[in-house]
Design a protein around this motif. Structure first.
Motif, short mmCIF file in Angstrom:
data_model
loop_
_atom_site.label_atom_id
_atom_site.label_comp_id
_atom_site.label_asym_id
_atom_site.label_seq_id
_atom_site.Cartn_x
_atom_site.Cartn_y
_atom_site.Cartn_z
N TRP A 129 -5.68 -1.34 -14.37
CA TRP A 129 -6.07 -2.17 -13.68
C TRP A 129 -7.09 -2.81 -13.41
CZ3 TRP A 129 -5.94 -3.35 -7.75
CH2 TRP A 129 -5.78 -4.64 -7.87
N ALA A 183 -0.32 0.59 -0.52
CA ALA A 183 -2.20 0.08 -1.05
C ALA A 183 -2.53 -0.74 0.19
CB ALA A 183 -1.59 -1.05 -2.46
N LEU A 199 -11.01 3.35 -5.69
CA LEU A 199 -9.80 3.03 -5.17
C LEU A 199 -10.45 1.20 -5.33
CD1 LEU A 199 -6.47 4.99 -4.30
CD2 LEU A 199 -7.52 4.74 -6.69
N ARG A 232 -4.45 10.05 -7.12
CA ARG A 232 -4.78 9.88 -6.58
C ARG A 232 -5.01 10.49 -5.74
NH1 ARG A 232 -3.37 3.96 -8.05
NH2 ARG A 232 -4.27 3.87 -10.40
N GLN A 270 -4.96 -1.23 -5.09
CA GLN A 270 -4.01 -0.13 -5.44
C GLN A 270 -3.72 0.80 -4.78
OE1 GLN A 270 -8.29 1.32 -7.95
NE2 GLN A 270 -6.24 1.00 -9.92
N TYR A 271 -2.69 1.46 -5.35
CA TYR A 271 -1.90 2.62 -4.10
C TYR A 271 -2.23 3.58 -4.60
CZ TYR A 271 0.41 2.69 -9.06
OH TYR A 271 0.34 2.93 -10.76
N GLU A 281 -1.25 -3.89 -8.13
CA GLU A 281 -1.71 -2.66 -9.29
C GLU A 281 -0.22 -3.16 -9.49
OE1 GLU A 281 -3.32 0.97 -10.33
OE2 GLU A 281 -3.05 0.81 -8.48
#
Length: 334
Positions: free
Chosen positions: A331, A17, A48, A91, A52-53, A284
């Motif tokens: 999230w 992240a 994102l 992602r 967040q990852y 997240e």
């Protein structure tokens, strides 16, 4: 020991992240600050939120769930990747994983669609496998099986298995020297070119060369021949956790994966207490990863085969509800 399990898994996700907005960018070491940031507008990850990852942790979560429930199966893992690809939930996926999923889609071959690529797209699998298997001889073939779903290049295999052995050894012995030896021995046996590059990165670090010049000499691309050696260089250079994570996330190129490796190393070595607690709180799915770390320390035992009669009765039951997608958590930062 549980602190190291949590530290390794959460450290990896935290690093991912932190490095997310720096992926594909140029390195920036001047005025480096540690903290979650958003990618610039137009960046592949610009949707994102901070904390967040990326796809690295997505595939790590998929594997960790299967391993924790003693239900690891390469085809199930492959189908999970394909389902996510079809839903367009990855992602900014590693190009090799994208290509492998396209092959699965067109051939319906879940096991034989791997791509001959040295990208580091499968290296995050090292983390859950290092935690799930205490027997290294048992772990290595299972991890090779997992990598081959998307990556068939020997360099990618050597990097992933070597990293898993390093993390596993670090958790067990607490010795960075023993952990490095496990990594370099695996690399020498599986891919001498990777071993030479890792050794060269360690040699460069010992010279005291500045980080900008070191990065230019080692490389920061998505190739395992750059990603893993640079992460090892950083882990050797920076002993302060915040300095390590800040510099790793600022190195550009494959920053998310590089910082993931550094975070996993830090957590495996010094436990979850060594990670920045304010950042952990804003990560997240933090709670789910902590729970998975606990399960991976003592994974379920495979259930014994049941009789045909019991199997028939079981088949009459309604199918279990599919777990929430690992790729769309809804999230929001706290």
């Amino acid at each position: 020991m549980l602190n190291k399990y949590k530290g390794c898994l959460l450290g990896a996700v935290l690093g991912d992240a932190l490095g997310m907005p720096g992926e594909t960018t140029v390195s920036r070491f001047i005025g480096v600050t540690l903290g979650f940031k958003r990618a610039y507008k137009g960046h592949p990850n610009h949707d994102l939120l901070p904390g967040q990852y990326t796809d690295d942790s997505q595939i790590m979560l998929a594997a960790a769930r299967l391993l924790a429930d003693a239900s690891w199966d390469p085809e199930t893992y492959a189908k999970d990747l394909l389902r996510t690809h079809n839903l367009n939930k990855f992602r900014y996926p590693d190009g090799t994983i994208y290509a492998a999923c396209k092959r699965m889609q067109t051939t319906n071959d879940f096991i034989g669609s791997g791509v001959y690529s040295d990208s580091a797209g499968c290296i995050s699998l090292a983390v859950p496998f290092a935690l799930a298997y205490k027997d290294r001889k048992e772990m290595a073939p299972k991890l090779l099986e997992a990598c081959s779903i998307t990556h068939t290049h020997p360099g990618a295999h050597a990097a992933t298995i070597g990293l898993a052995l390093m993390l596993n050894t670090l958790i067990e012995t607490g010795s960075p020297d023993d952990a490095y030896q496990a990594l370099i021995t695996a690399a020498q046996n599986m891919n001498p070119d990777l071993a030479a590059r890792i050794s060269n990165a360690v040699r460069i670090e010992k010279t005291g060369m500045q980080i900008t010049e070191s990065l230019a000499a080692i490389g920061n691309s998505s190739s395992v021949y750059h990603t893993l050696p640079l992460a090892i260089f950083l882990c050797n250079r920076f002993k302060d956790p915040e300095e390590l994570l800040a510099c790793a996330s600022s190195c550009g190129g494959n920053a998310d994966t590089i910082t993931l490796i550094c975070g996993a190393y830090l957590g495996a070595h010094r436990g979850i207490e060594a990670l920045p607690q304010d950042l952990i709180a804003g990560l997240e799915r933090r709670g789910e990863f902590e729970t998975l770390a606990e399960k991976l320390q003592n994974p379920k035992k495979p259930e014994p085969k049941k009789s045909e009669e019991k199997s028939e009765k079981k088949s009459e039951k309604k199918p279990a509800q599919e777990p929430e997608s690992i790729y769309d958590s809804g999230w929001e930062p706290e």
